[in-house]
Design an enzyme around this catalytic site. Sequence first.
Site, mmCIF file in Angstrom:
data_model
loop_
_atom_site.group_PDB
_atom_site.id
_atom_site.type_symbol
_atom_site.label_atom_id
_atom_site.label_comp_id
_atom_site.label_asym_id
_atom_site.label_seq_id
_atom_site.Cartn_x
_atom_site.Cartn_y
_atom_site.Cartn_z
ATOM 1 C CG HIS A 90 0.661 6.179 4.809
ATOM 2 N ND1 HIS A 90 0.011 7.369 4.750
ATOM 3 C CD2 HIS A 90 0.261 5.439 5.316
ATOM 4 C CE1 HIS A 90 -1.250 6.743 5.735
ATOM 5 N NE2 HIS A 90 -1.007 5.593 5.668
ATOM 6 C CB THR A 140 -9.376 1.871 7.251
ATOM 7 O OG1 THR A 140 -9.140 2.484 6.014
ATOM 8 C CG2 THR A 140 -10.827 1.341 6.948
ATOM 9 N NE ARG A 195 -7.683 11.477 5.682
ATOM 10 C CZ ARG A 195 -8.171 10.793 6.653
ATOM 11 N NH1 ARG A 195 -7.412 10.069 7.212
ATOM 12 N NH2 ARG A 195 -9.360 11.107 7.006
ATOM 13 C CG HIS A 196 -3.678 8.876 1.560
ATOM 14 N ND1 HIS A 196 -4.452 8.102 0.659
ATOM 15 C CD2 HIS A 196 -3.853 8.615 2.845
ATOM 16 C CE1 HIS A 196 -5.175 7.370 1.530
ATOM 17 N NE2 HIS A 196 -4.731 7.648 2.861
ATOM 18 C CG HIS A 249 -5.536 -1.652 9.697
ATOM 19 N ND1 HIS A 249 -5.970 -0.704 8.546
ATOM 20 C CD2 HIS A 249 -5.254 -0.782 10.635
ATOM 21 C CE1 HIS A 249 -5.882 0.561 9.187
ATOM 22 N NE2 HIS A 249 -5.400 0.365 10.411
ATOM 23 N N GLY A 250 -1.860 -2.574 9.854
ATOM 24 C CA GLY A 250 -1.105 -2.494 11.254
ATOM 25 C C GLY A 250 -0.010 -3.610 11.132
ATOM 26 C CD GLU A 291 -7.063 -0.350 0.859
ATOM 27 O OE1 GLU A 291 -6.268 -1.360 1.298
ATOM 28 O OE2 GLU A 291 -6.984 0.787 1.701
ATOM 29 C CD GLU A 313 -7.040 -6.232 3.174
ATOM 30 O OE1 GLU A 313 -7.134 -6.294 1.807
ATOM 31 O OE2 GLU A 313 -6.523 -5.566 3.639
ATOM 32 N NE ARG A 359 -9.365 8.623 4.423
ATOM 33 C CZ ARG A 359 -9.451 7.695 5.394
ATOM 34 N NH1 ARG A 359 -8.822 6.754 5.571
ATOM 35 N NH2 ARG A 359 -10.728 7.999 6.155
ATOM 36 C CG HIS A 415 -8.064 4.333 1.033
ATOM 37 N ND1 HIS A 415 -8.221 4.172 2.479
ATOM 38 C CD2 HIS A 415 -9.527 4.564 0.552
ATOM 39 C CE1 HIS A 415 -9.576 4.273 2.990
ATOM 40 N NE2 HIS A 415 -10.290 4.423 1.816
ATOM 41 C CG HIS A 446 1.677 3.560 9.040
ATOM 42 N ND1 HIS A 446 2.447 3.378 10.316
ATOM 43 C CD2 HIS A 446 1.487 4.859 8.935
ATOM 44 C CE1 HIS A 446 2.700 4.585 10.843
ATOM 45 N NE2 HIS A 446 2.210 5.448 9.968
ATOM 46 C CG ASN A 465 -1.788 1.131 1.471
ATOM 47 O OD1 ASN A 465 -1.379 2.312 1.218
ATOM 48 N ND2 ASN A 465 -3.198 0.814 1.835
HETATM 49 N N1 PXP Z 1 -6.111 -3.035 4.254
HETATM 50 C C1 PXP Z 1 -6.947 -1.863 4.163
HETATM 51 C C2 PXP Z 1 -8.140 -2.431 3.487
HETATM 52 C C3 PXP Z 1 -6.710 -0.685 4.467
HETATM 53 O O1 PXP Z 1 -7.711 0.105 4.686
HETATM 54 C C4 PXP Z 1 -5.227 -0.462 4.970
HETATM 55 C C5 PXP Z 1 -4.927 0.973 5.413
HETATM 56 O O2 PXP Z 1 -5.259 1.532 4.334
HETATM 57 C C6 PXP Z 1 -4.476 -1.350 4.960
HETATM 58 C C7 PXP Z 1 -4.679 -2.868 4.480
HETATM 59 C C8 PXP Z 1 -2.909 -1.186 5.238
HETATM 60 O O3 PXP Z 1 -2.878 -0.810 6.438
HETATM 61 P P1 PXP Z 1 -1.453 -0.438 6.917
HETATM 62 O O4 PXP Z 1 -1.024 0.920 6.414
HETATM 63 O O5 PXP Z 1 -1.776 -0.273 8.528
HETATM 64 O O6 PXP Z 1 -0.464 -1.503 6.859
#
Ligand code: PXP
Length: 250
Positions: free
Chosen positions: A13, A104, A52-53, A194-195, A73, A154, A48, A46, A217, A10
Amino acid sequence: MIKPIRLGVNIDHVATIRNARGGHHPDPVRAARIAIAAGADGITAHLREDRRHISDDDIAALVATCTVPLNLEMAATAEMLQIALRFKPHAVCLVPERREERTTEGGLDAAGGASHLRPFVDELTGQGIAVTLFIEPAPSQVEAAAALAAHAVEFHTGRYCHAAAGEARAAELARITAAAQQGRRLGLECHAGHGLTYESVAPIARIAEIVELNIGHFLIGEAVFDGLAATVACMRALMSEARASADPAP
Ligand code: PXP
């Protein structure tokens, strides 16, 4: 035979940093190229509502240049649907979105929101776009995603990543494992994200039913210290190593 696990990088950022000053640097498309060369199996972005990005122009450039599948996304809104139908990415991951959130913060309510989501799933699927629903690893949400005939789910790994190591994290991992097994039984492809970090990725990559991780991220943050290519390659290697020791899905 265990299916390999894909890494979707992703790049949101990279755009966050660019937008902090306006202009064109750093370019998320260049980041995508480097990530692909370093082993990314897909690129995720993503778009949005508040831009914002990632911007609409970024999506156009990614569609034009990406040599691996692009996963867009987006929230389930009329505006985003038109954009997805125009650009026709390989996949769309429908996510919940609130303007005031920093990221998210939780999964879609596929169960409670089925009547709102159905036309989005149907229309995107009808145009050959693989639809993923970003959900919490909860039985009712998996069931609802299958009833909506989504291609994939997901699982939001935020709670797992934030849980304290030990019992709390083991319980979250067990929830994700059970949801992935349920998803496979119902014919859904299972992804997670995520995370995730170097430290948290291996137990998730060992779940044989999960075939794709989307990570942003941490990779972009770590790239500040080690460079994007080295960071993506390291994450790719950790995933492959964990996968090699996974129990085959029944
Ligand atoms: N999957 C989805 C659906 C998300 O919205 C995000 C964050 O944009 C991620 C994965 C990636 O999460 P992270 O940036 O925390 O790795």
